[in-house]
Design a protein around this motif. Structure first.
Motif, mmCIF file in Angstrom:
data_model
loop_
_atom_site.group_PDB
_atom_site.id
_atom_site.type_symbol
_atom_site.label_atom_id
_atom_site.label_comp_id
_atom_site.label_asym_id
_atom_site.label_seq_id
_atom_site.Cartn_x
_atom_site.Cartn_y
_atom_site.Cartn_z
ATOM 1 N N GLY A 102 0.785 -1.224 0.000
ATOM 2 C CA GLY A 102 0.000 0.000 0.000
ATOM 3 C C GLY A 102 0.814 1.269 0.000
ATOM 4 N N GLY A 103 2.144 1.133 0.003
ATOM 5 C CA GLY A 103 3.001 2.311 0.024
ATOM 6 C C GLY A 103 3.143 2.947 -1.346
ATOM 7 N N ARG A 104 3.964 3.989 -1.391
ATOM 8 C CA ARG A 104 4.188 4.706 -2.641
ATOM 9 C C ARG A 104 5.653 4.616 -3.046
ATOM 10 N NH1 ARG A 104 1.725 10.553 -3.198
ATOM 11 N NH2 ARG A 104 3.133 10.994 -1.465
ATOM 12 N N VAL A 105 5.884 4.104 -4.227
ATOM 13 C CA VAL A 105 7.211 4.112 -4.824
ATOM 14 C C VAL A 105 7.492 5.535 -5.291
ATOM 15 C CG1 VAL A 105 8.618 3.277 -6.733
ATOM 16 C CG2 VAL A 105 7.059 1.703 -5.548
ATOM 17 N N GLN A 106 8.570 6.121 -4.800
ATOM 18 C CA GLN A 106 8.913 7.496 -5.153
ATOM 19 C C GLN A 106 10.013 7.496 -6.208
ATOM 20 O OE1 GLN A 106 7.617 10.373 -4.332
ATOM 21 N NE2 GLN A 106 6.248 9.830 -2.642
ATOM 22 N N LEU A 107 9.678 7.949 -7.402
ATOM 23 C CA LEU A 107 10.671 8.050 -8.476
ATOM 24 C C LEU A 107 11.553 9.264 -8.198
ATOM 25 C CD1 LEU A 107 8.419 7.312 -11.577
ATOM 26 C CD2 LEU A 107 9.602 5.701 -10.069
ATOM 27 N N PRO A 108 12.883 9.083 -8.117
ATOM 28 C CA PRO A 108 13.753 10.193 -7.710
ATOM 29 C C PRO A 108 14.071 11.188 -8.821
ATOM 30 C CG PRO A 108 15.052 8.215 -8.049
ATOM 31 C CD PRO A 108 13.622 7.811 -8.222
ATOM 32 N N TYR A 109 13.993 10.754 -10.105
ATOM 33 C CA TYR A 109 14.411 11.605 -11.224
ATOM 34 C C TYR A 109 13.309 11.657 -12.271
ATOM 35 C CZ TYR A 109 18.886 10.255 -9.101
ATOM 36 O OH TYR A 109 19.893 9.992 -8.212
ATOM 37 N N TYR A 110 13.201 12.795 -12.939
ATOM 38 C CA TYR A 110 12.202 12.935 -13.997
ATOM 39 C C TYR A 110 12.778 12.635 -15.380
ATOM 40 C CZ TYR A 110 14.359 17.618 -14.240
ATOM 41 O OH TYR A 110 15.253 18.674 -14.319
ATOM 42 N N ASP A 111 14.102 12.427 -15.460
ATOM 43 C CA ASP A 111 14.727 12.237 -16.767
ATOM 44 C C ASP A 111 15.329 10.835 -16.930
ATOM 45 O OD1 ASP A 111 16.695 12.622 -14.889
ATOM 46 O OD2 ASP A 111 17.844 14.099 -16.051
ATOM 47 N N ARG A 112 14.857 9.872 -16.148
ATOM 48 C CA ARG A 112 15.327 8.498 -16.247
ATOM 49 C C ARG A 112 14.135 7.545 -16.333
ATOM 50 N NH1 ARG A 112 20.756 7.826 -14.756
ATOM 51 N NH2 ARG A 112 20.445 5.739 -15.605
ATOM 52 N N ARG A 113 14.374 6.355 -16.875
ATOM 53 C CA ARG A 113 13.327 5.340 -16.967
ATOM 54 C C ARG A 113 13.397 4.415 -15.757
ATOM 55 N NH1 ARG A 113 11.697 1.066 -21.819
ATOM 56 N NH2 ARG A 113 11.064 -0.632 -20.419
ATOM 57 N N PHE A 114 12.224 4.098 -15.208
ATOM 58 C CA PHE A 114 12.086 3.178 -14.088
ATOM 59 C C PHE A 114 11.076 2.101 -14.460
ATOM 60 C CE2 PHE A 114 13.269 7.323 -12.507
ATOM 61 C CZ PHE A 114 14.330 7.037 -11.660
ATOM 62 N N ASP A 115 11.400 0.844 -14.154
ATOM 63 C CA ASP A 115 10.566 -0.298 -14.526
ATOM 64 C C ASP A 115 10.120 -1.081 -13.299
ATOM 65 O OD1 ASP A 115 11.221 0.434 -17.104
ATOM 66 O OD2 ASP A 115 12.062 -1.511 -17.676
ATOM 67 N N GLN A 116 9.023 -1.809 -13.466
ATOM 68 C CA GLN A 116 8.576 -2.767 -12.450
ATOM 69 C C GLN A 116 9.158 -4.144 -12.746
ATOM 70 O OE1 GLN A 116 6.693 -2.910 -15.240
ATOM 71 N NE2 GLN A 116 6.469 -5.149 -15.263
ATOM 72 N N GLU A 117 9.481 -4.884 -11.700
ATOM 73 C CA GLU A 117 9.948 -6.263 -11.842
ATOM 74 C C GLU A 117 9.315 -7.089 -10.724
ATOM 75 O OE1 GLU A 117 14.181 -6.620 -12.102
ATOM 76 O OE2 GLU A 117 14.329 -5.303 -13.864
ATOM 77 N N GLY A 118 8.365 -7.944 -11.068
ATOM 78 C CA GLY A 118 7.694 -8.783 -10.079
ATOM 79 C C GLY A 118 8.481 -10.056 -9.811
ATOM 80 N N GLU A 119 8.571 -10.456 -8.528
ATOM 81 C CA GLU A 119 9.410 -11.592 -8.167
ATOM 82 C C GLU A 119 8.853 -12.349 -6.959
ATOM 83 O OE1 GLU A 119 13.546 -10.602 -7.880
ATOM 84 O OE2 GLU A 119 13.432 -9.108 -9.503
ATOM 85 N N LEU A 120 9.235 -13.632 -6.866
ATOM 86 C CA LEU A 120 9.066 -14.431 -5.657
ATOM 87 C C LEU A 120 10.287 -14.210 -4.780
ATOM 88 C CD1 LEU A 120 7.795 -16.788 -3.951
ATOM 89 C CD2 LEU A 120 9.234 -18.322 -5.321
ATOM 90 N N ALA A 121 10.054 -13.961 -3.488
ATOM 91 C CA ALA A 121 11.152 -13.784 -2.541
ATOM 92 C C ALA A 121 11.009 -14.765 -1.389
ATOM 93 C CB ALA A 121 11.174 -12.350 -2.008
ATOM 94 N N LEU A 122 12.112 -15.074 -0.756
ATOM 95 C CA LEU A 122 12.112 -15.961 0.401
ATOM 96 C C LEU A 122 12.836 -15.284 1.549
ATOM 97 C CD1 LEU A 122 15.193 -17.402 0.670
ATOM 98 C CD2 LEU A 122 14.410 -18.382 -1.491
ATOM 99 N N VAL A 123 12.451 -15.678 2.764
ATOM 100 C CA VAL A 123 13.054 -15.144 3.984
ATOM 101 C C VAL A 123 13.786 -16.276 4.690
ATOM 102 C CG1 VAL A 123 12.607 -14.066 6.224
ATOM 103 C CG2 VAL A 123 11.305 -13.349 4.203
ATOM 104 N N ILE A 124 15.063 -16.049 4.966
ATOM 105 C CA ILE A 124 15.889 -17.049 5.638
ATOM 106 C C ILE A 124 15.453 -17.167 7.106
ATOM 107 C CG2 ILE A 124 18.243 -17.566 6.418
ATOM 108 C CD1 ILE A 124 17.812 -18.071 3.446
ATOM 109 N N GLY A 125 15.413 -18.417 7.595
ATOM 110 C CA GLY A 125 14.967 -18.654 8.966
ATOM 111 C C GLY A 125 16.043 -19.121 9.912
ATOM 112 N N ARG A 126 17.123 -19.681 9.374
ATOM 113 C CA ARG A 126 18.229 -20.098 10.232
ATOM 114 C C ARG A 126 19.543 -19.847 9.502
ATOM 115 N NH1 ARG A 126 15.673 -25.332 9.452
ATOM 116 N NH2 ARG A 126 14.933 -25.079 11.584
#
Length: 285
Positions: A102-126
């Protein structure tokens, strides 16, 4: 178990009725899992509605976010690059780039291209150091969704992907015993309702076990560390006002964030026209 982090450090298990608060933080739950102890419900704490809490990224302040570059063949093709994960290894994203659902991705520059990349992530437990592929998945606490927001250009990957808010993660962390096989997960990512990415993790070049084994041969993996598995074809440019939605089978809740450029400035680095040429925007696939 399906875990939700919320309100700046609280954690609960998601039930059909809502959120059942648990004792302690997400790191306490990870420690309980490592010791083989059950998670404890908070005494006297009633069920909370998802709509009444502010969702956080599933883990806070991991010591590392390890990311896999070019880990799908179709993404390698769309970027027209010769190298893939087996040659590149991994790169690091700054933990301060994490963003909650629900947060907002803040684009830092108006003269560069920014893309989305969807991924599966895992969290280490030990703690994991020089583990084999056969041992690797036993070190995973749980799985979640992650968006690797990326600035295109010639700067180092870790620079282009570590801006504040550039790692939305969540909204749910499913423990490994309930999630099932991470090598057979459907992934879909939409921007403004148009499907840009769709794949299954069986198409990964290096699967989760191989990524963990390799990463642990380079650096010690600590509880709470995040490993994200790479993105498929379908990356495309983002603009202020966009909405990104990521869905992974096995999670049950979508990760959704919006895009803003409230204080964008000109880029101070000169990598704009360097590096691989990204693909044009795609519509429904």
């Amino acid at each position: 178990m399906r875990l939700i982090s919320y309100n700046g450090g609280e954690v609960g298990r998601l039930t059909e009725q809502g959120i059942q608060p648990l004792v302690g933080s997400i790191r306490d739950q990870i420690a309980c899992w490592d010791r083989g102890e059950p998670f404890a419900d908070a005494d006297g704490a009633g069920i909370r509605s998802l709509t009444d809490v502010r969702l956080d990224a599933p883990v806070d302040a991991p010591s590392k976010i390890i990311a896999a570059p070019v880990n799908y063949r179709d993404h390698q093709a769309e970027m027209s690059v010769a190298s893939q994960v087996g040659e590149l290894g991994f790169f690091l994203k700054a933990p301060s780039s994490l963003l909650g659902p629900g947060g907002r991705v803040q684009l830092p520059y108006y003269d560069r291209r920014f893309d989305q990349e969807g991924e599966l992530a895992l969290v280490i437990g030990r703690t994991a150091r020089c583990v084999t592929e056969d041992e690797a998945l036993s070190h995973v606490f749980g799985y979640t969704g992650l968006l690797d927001i990326t600035m295109r250009g010639g700067e180092d990957r870790s620079t282009r992907k570590s801006f504040e808010t550039f790692t939305p993660m969540g909204p749910i962390l499913v423990t490994a015993d309930e999630f099932g096989d991470p090598s057979d997960v459907e992934l879909s990512c939409w921007v403004n309702g148009e499907l840009r990415q769709h794949t299954n993790t069986r198409d990964l070049i290096w699967g989760p076990a191989q990524l963990i084994a390799y990463a642990s041969s380079v650096t010690t993996l600590h509880p709470g560390d995040v490993i994200t598995t790479g993105t498929p074809a379908g990356v495309g440019p983002l603009e202020a006002g966009d909405t990104i939605r990521l869905r992974l089978s096995g999670l049950g809740l979508d990760l959704e964030v919006t895009v803003a450029a409230d204080a964008a400035t000109a880029s101070p680095t000169t990598g704009r026209n360097k590096g691989p040429v990204p693909p044009p925007v795609r519509t429904s696939r």
